[in-house]
Enzyme design. Structure first.
Site, PDB file in Angstrom:
ATOM      1  N   GLU A 332       0.831  -1.276   0.018  1.00 45.88           N
ATOM      2  CA  GLU A 332       0.002  -0.015  -0.054  1.00 45.88           C
ATOM      3  C   GLU A 332       0.652   1.297   0.120  1.00 45.88           C
ATOM      4  O   GLU A 332       0.750   2.305   0.935  1.00 45.88           O
ATOM      5  CB  GLU A 332      -0.767  -0.055   1.114  1.00 45.88           C
ATOM      6  CG  GLU A 332      -2.039  -1.200   1.185  1.00 45.88           C
ATOM      7  CD  GLU A 332      -2.623  -1.365   2.394  1.00 45.88           C
ATOM      8  OE1 GLU A 332      -2.698  -0.564   3.440  1.00 45.88           O
ATOM      9  OE2 GLU A 332      -3.497  -2.244   2.344  1.00 45.88           O
ATOM     10  N   GLU A 439      -7.027  -9.739  -2.403  1.00 42.94           N
ATOM     11  CA  GLU A 439      -7.981  -9.883  -1.122  1.00 42.94           C
ATOM     12  C   GLU A 439      -9.150  -9.846  -1.431  1.00 42.94           C
ATOM     13  O   GLU A 439      -9.776  -9.144  -0.388  1.00 42.94           O
ATOM     14  CB  GLU A 439      -6.839  -9.002  -0.063  1.00 42.94           C
ATOM     15  CG  GLU A 439      -5.546  -8.931  -0.138  1.00 42.94           C
ATOM     16  CD  GLU A 439      -4.843  -7.799   0.662  1.00 42.94           C
ATOM     17  OE1 GLU A 439      -5.710  -7.167   1.381  1.00 42.94           O
ATOM     18  OE2 GLU A 439      -3.885  -7.548   0.709  1.00 42.94           O
TER      19      GLU A 439
END
Length: 569
Positions: A332, A439
């Site tokens: 991220e 995910e």
């Protein structure tokens, strides 16, 4: 100044012909259009001819007409609204350019009757040449919408050409998906069985069994799998790739400085290896300041922080070298910049460089959320994620990294915007690197199983997507969003969907046997999903005539492959 929460300035489109059912439009499923990102001097003409909305402005370079974003934020042109219908999918396309400035973000936004803004897609627009902007909307209620262009530059002047909104029913959209799946996930294989003198062996029987699919639908696991035999059996009977939710993360393996503990990760990796399950590494570092080991933010000396960070990279990557299919090296790092703030602007790029030196064969991901999900916030848009990967690969020594994009896929509990998702995958795929959904989940909601199937099929039907991992499991696993089975391991409705797709995306064990004849038809041809196969050739009348071999069916071998088998008899 008028804006929406993300701070983008809006410019309303004047809809000149609101319900013209003809004109030029871009096919969102066209291979020639899907990865088109180059800036062109003149928009190409599409073969598609049906669009709900069709108009152009400022096509000529010397035109004075453009969509101007007023510095005061006022809307200076009224619009006729477009009526959208719940249950349909609307694909938007337009060629855009800037009259002033360069390399600015230009997007499309839909404003619904209740004032909600739906981000529909974006590109980096340039001056004096045209860039294709794609996106769309899937309305959750019927009603009218206003269509805007948006930009991060309040002085932007936007020219648009061949603006189109194309309507699909969900059945039409799925038909397009299925047609594309046949092209990108399967190949037709024709078998020719001959004697050494090249005469055909009539009556030969060919049996085919898939041993490994090319496209993998996997599932994450957590430490609870070590505590439950039922969980282990449930998992091993279904999935061939996984990632660990937390067990490889720094805050798990080094809770106290200098005291590493890989016990859980090692045990989970051992279970995976024993059951032929590949493992994707998650994660070496995390750029979120709140996701560090508790002792790390207390380090004030940048040199000390650099030392412990390098030690972490060396430790985890050396330990699992050659054992993983990929790594989220700095998780991220579009949303967050903890290491950049503490250690310099090139921190992420330099960490990928070190990771590459430690394990040059592993695939290295930029892994982000809210990239394909179409959330309101615009931090990690497809354009920005693409630019982050380009930045990392441009760092000295990184050009040979096996890069990939991880789109996490944490969807809201509502109808997913499949048109936006496809355009987002197009943007990410234009890099030419593999994309994984890493995910995928969604909070519990009515129709969860329907929405999840739509999301997974959208990904599977996109040529740039190479695999999917869902964040899910049986009740005992603790995954409380995508729960696939109850405490007795009986499937939920969403679990039924996953099992259905696993069966559909792995070649059926019931492949019809092929009987060789001397006809000129396609009786010896079979359509196979890409992957690895065991093939056996035998003859009912010649008991000694039998041969077996391995076969890999790949996209690179083309839509039709010919396999020649020579029999010694």
């Amino acid at each position: 100044m008028k804006n929406i929460n993300n701070g983008f300035f809006l410019c309303m489109l004047l809809l000149l012909w609101c319900f013209v059912h003809s004109g030029i439009s871009i096919d969102p499923f066209s291979p020639s259009d899907s990865l088109k990102t180059e800036c062109v001097m003149k928009p190409p003409r599409s073969s598609e001819t049906k669009g709900l909305l069709q108009f152009s402005r400022s096509v000529e370079d010397d035109s004075d007409e453009e969509w101007k974003i007023d510095g005061s934020g006022s809307i200076r042109e009224m619009t006729q609204r477009i009526q959208l219908h719940e249950g349909n999918i609307y694909s938007f396309s337009a060629w855009v350019k800037l009259r002033e400035g360069n390399n600015k973000k230009v997007g499309v936004v839909f404003r619904t009757e209740n004032g909600r803004f739906v981000h529909g897609g974006e590109v980096r627009a340039k001056k004096r040449c045209w860039t294709l902007l794609k996106g769309g909307i899937v309305p959750d209620v019927s009603g009218s919408v206003d269509i805007f262009f948006e930009s991060d530059d309040k002085e932007a002047k936007i020219s648009a050409s061949d603006v189109s909104l194309k309507q699909f029913s969900k059945q039409e959209w799925k038909l397009k998906q299925d047609q594309l799946i046949e092209k990108i996930r399967k190949s037709k294989v024709r078998f020719e069985v001959t004697y050494q003198n090249k005469t055909a062996v009539k009556g030969a029987v060919i049996s085919i069994e898939q041993t490994k699919p090319s496209f993998l639908l996997g599932c994450a696991m957590n430490f609870r799998i070590l505590q439950s035999e039922g969980y282990r059996n449930w998992f091993a009977s279904r999935f061939k790739i996984t990632s660990f939710t937390n067990e490889m993360k720094w805050y798990t393996t080094e809770k106290e400085r200098g005291h590493e503990n890989y016990t859980a990760a090692d045990s989970m990796l051992k279970f995976a290896e024993e059951n032929g399950i590949l493992v994707r590494g998650h994660t070496v570092l995390w750029d979120d300041p709140l996701m560090q080991p508790t002792w790390v933010p207390k380090i004030e000396d940048p040199n000390d922080l650099m030392n412990v960070t390098l030690n972490r990279i060396n430790s985890v990557m050396t330990r699992y070298k050659g054992k993983l299919t990929g790594w989220d090296v700095v998780n991220e790092n579009v949303h967050w910049d903890y290491f950049e703030k503490m250690l310099g602007a090139n921190a992420s790029s330099s960490f990928y460089n070190l990771a590459f030196k430690l394990d040059p064969d592993v695939t290295m991901f930029v892994n982000e959320y809210n990239t394909i999900e179409n959330r309101v916030e615009v931090t990690a848009t497809p354009v920005k994620v693409k630019e982050k990967m380009e930045e990392i690969l441009a760092y000295p020594g990184n050009m040979n990294i096996k890069g990939a994009i991880g789109a996490q896929g944490h969807f809201r509990p509502t109808q997913p915007n499949l048109a936006y998702m496809r355009s987002a995958l197009d943007t990410l795929g234009s890099l030419g690197l593999p994309i994984w959904l890493t995910e995928v989940d969604m909070p519990k909601c009515p129709n969860q199983e329907v929405y999840i199937e739509e999301i997974l099929r959208e990904a599977y039907s996109h040529p740039a997507v190479k695999g999917i991992i869902i964040f899910a499991g049986p009740e005992v696993s603790g995954f409380d969003k995508l729960t696939l089975a109850d405490k007795y391991f009986n499937n939920t409705a969403t679990g039924d969907v996953i099992d259905k797709l696993l069966k559909e995306w792995q070649q059926s064990s019931e492949i019809p046997k092929i009987f060789m004849t001397d006809s000129e038809n396609d009786e010896e041809e079979v359509s196979l999903l890409h992957g690895h196969y065991n093939v056996n050739v035998s003859h009912p009348w010649m008991k000694n005539m039998s041969t077996s071999f391995s076969l890999e069916v790949t996209k690179e071998m083309g839509q039709r492959q010919v396999v020649r088998v020579v029999i010694n008899a």
